[in-house]
Design a protein around this motif. Structure first.
Motif, short mmCIF file in Angstrom:
data_model
loop_
_atom_site.label_atom_id
_atom_site.label_comp_id
_atom_site.label_asym_id
_atom_site.label_seq_id
_atom_site.Cartn_x
_atom_site.Cartn_y
_atom_site.Cartn_z
N ASP A 103 0.90 -1.16 0.00
CA ASP A 103 0.00 0.00 0.00
C ASP A 103 0.93 1.20 0.00
O ASP A 103 1.38 1.65 1.05
CB ASP A 103 -0.91 -0.01 1.23
CG ASP A 103 -1.95 1.12 1.19
OD1 ASP A 103 -1.75 2.10 0.43
OD2 ASP A 103 -2.95 1.01 1.93
N CYS A 104 1.25 1.67 -1.18
CA CYS A 104 2.35 2.62 -1.35
C CYS A 104 2.00 3.64 -2.42
O CYS A 104 1.41 3.29 -3.45
CB CYS A 104 3.60 1.82 -1.76
SG CYS A 104 5.10 2.80 -1.90
N GLU A 105 2.40 4.86 -2.20
CA GLU A 105 2.21 5.91 -3.20
C GLU A 105 3.44 6.02 -4.08
O GLU A 105 4.55 5.72 -3.65
CB GLU A 105 1.96 7.25 -2.52
CG GLU A 105 0.62 7.32 -1.82
CD GLU A 105 0.33 8.70 -1.23
OE1 GLU A 105 1.23 9.56 -1.20
OE2 GLU A 105 -0.81 8.88 -0.80
N ASP A 106 3.22 6.45 -5.31
CA ASP A 106 4.36 6.74 -6.18
C ASP A 106 4.71 8.22 -6.03
O ASP A 106 4.13 8.92 -5.19
CB ASP A 106 4.07 6.33 -7.64
CG ASP A 106 2.88 7.06 -8.25
OD1 ASP A 106 2.53 8.18 -7.82
OD2 ASP A 106 2.28 6.48 -9.19
N ASP A 107 5.65 8.70 -6.81
CA ASP A 107 6.09 10.09 -6.68
C ASP A 107 5.05 11.10 -7.15
O ASP A 107 5.20 12.29 -6.93
CB ASP A 107 7.41 10.30 -7.42
CG ASP A 107 8.58 9.68 -6.67
OD1 ASP A 107 8.39 9.16 -5.56
OD2 ASP A 107 9.70 9.71 -7.21
N ASP A 108 3.98 10.63 -7.80
CA ASP A 108 2.88 11.52 -8.22
C ASP A 108 1.70 11.43 -7.25
O ASP A 108 0.60 11.85 -7.57
CB ASP A 108 2.41 11.14 -9.63
CG ASP A 108 3.49 11.39 -10.68
OD1 ASP A 108 4.21 12.41 -10.56
OD2 ASP A 108 3.62 10.55 -11.59
N ASP A 109 1.94 10.86 -6.06
CA ASP A 109 0.93 10.70 -5.01
C ASP A 109 -0.24 9.80 -5.41
O ASP A 109 -1.33 9.91 -4.87
CB ASP A 109 0.40 12.06 -4.54
CG ASP A 109 1.48 12.92 -3.93
OD1 ASP A 109 2.35 12.36 -3.24
OD2 ASP A 109 1.46 14.15 -4.14
N VAL A 110 -0.01 8.90 -6.37
CA VAL A 110 -1.01 7.91 -6.74
C VAL A 110 -0.81 6.70 -5.84
O VAL A 110 0.30 6.16 -5.75
CB VAL A 110 -0.89 7.50 -8.23
CG1 VAL A 110 -1.86 6.37 -8.57
CG2 VAL A 110 -1.11 8.70 -9.13
N ARG A 111 -1.88 6.29 -5.15
CA ARG A 111 -1.81 5.18 -4.20
C ARG A 111 -1.99 3.85 -4.93
O ARG A 111 -2.90 3.68 -5.74
CB ARG A 111 -2.91 5.35 -3.15
CG ARG A 111 -2.88 4.31 -2.07
CD ARG A 111 -3.97 4.59 -1.05
NE ARG A 111 -4.00 3.55 -0.03
CZ ARG A 111 -5.05 3.31 0.73
NH1 ARG A 111 -6.15 4.03 0.60
NH2 ARG A 111 -5.00 2.35 1.62
N HIS A 112 -1.12 2.88 -4.61
CA HIS A 112 -1.17 1.54 -5.18
C HIS A 112 -1.35 0.55 -4.03
O HIS A 112 -0.55 0.56 -3.09
CB HIS A 112 0.13 1.22 -5.93
CG HIS A 112 0.43 2.20 -7.02
ND1 HIS A 112 0.01 2.02 -8.32
CD2 HIS A 112 1.08 3.39 -7.00
CE1 HIS A 112 0.42 3.04 -9.06
NE2 HIS A 112 1.06 3.88 -8.29
N TRP A 125 8.89 6.23 -5.67
CA TRP A 125 8.83 5.56 -4.36
C TRP A 125 8.21 4.17 -4.48
O TRP A 125 8.65 3.22 -3.83
CB TRP A 125 8.03 6.44 -3.38
CG TRP A 125 7.96 5.90 -2.00
CD1 TRP A 125 6.87 5.39 -1.38
CD2 TRP A 125 9.04 5.78 -1.06
NE1 TRP A 125 7.19 4.97 -0.11
CE2 TRP A 125 8.52 5.20 0.12
CE3 TRP A 125 10.39 6.10 -1.09
CZ2 TRP A 125 9.28 4.94 1.24
CZ3 TRP A 125 11.15 5.84 0.04
CH2 TRP A 125 10.60 5.27 1.18
#
Length: 178
Positions: free
Chosen positions: A72-81, A139
């Protein structure tokens, strides 16, 4: 596990395995049984990851030597995965190498500047055996590489060199959990 339920809501929090435990330093076995026990393990892993305030967790971090991880992690564009992967294979890790702060639930309270590619692609299966492909940048790419490393029997300390490695291993040896 997209049945409208919250990931980990039905799981139980398991104890974390810590640096030095043999299960963290051995390659994990492929999952061959896609039954209810696998689904339960994934739910337990989500519950444990959330309780420990992590962004990813590999099965060997809860003492199970199986090729499974949750995230449960965000990427550098603040999109949550949010998801899980069974029998993952890191098929691509490329782009720019960035040395960034990296921690691990199996080394609580510690972190070190760790080099990772800023793009990663992981292929694997879900708990039903259906194929999944996950692309990560920034990230989230770091998270995917970190969790795949766990399943190969490595921690981020194996990627750190020189004084950074000496410092984090010295801190781990002095940690209250060590």
């Amino acid at each position: 596990m997209r049945h409208g339920s919250i990931q980990g809501a039905s799981g139980r929090v398991r104890p974390l395995t810590l640096l030095g435990d043999p299960v963290l330093h051995q390659p994990c076995a492929d999952v061959t049984d896609f039954g209810p026990s696998l689904a339960g393990l994934v739910q337990d892993m989500f519950a444990t990851m959330y309780a420990a305030q992590g962004v990813g967790l590999a099965a060997n971090q809860v003492g199970e030597g199986l090729r499974v991880f949750v995230y449960d992690c965000e990427d550098d564009d603040d999109v949550r995965h949010v998801g899980h992967v069974v029998n993952p294979r890191l098929v691509e890790a490329d782009g720019v190498v960035i040395r960034g702060p990296e921690g691990c639930l199996s080394l609580p309270g510690l972190e070190a500047g760790t080099p990772r590619f800023d793009h990663a692609r992981v292929e694997g299966l879900d708990v039903t055996g259906a194929p999944v492909v996950i692309h990560g940048t920034g990230w989230f790419a770091r998270c995917l590489q970190h969790e795949c490393d766990h399943l190969e029997g490595r921690t981020y300390t194996d990627r750190v060199t020189g004084w950074r490695r000496r410092r984090v291993l010295r801190q781990a040896a002095r940690a209250s959990w060590s």
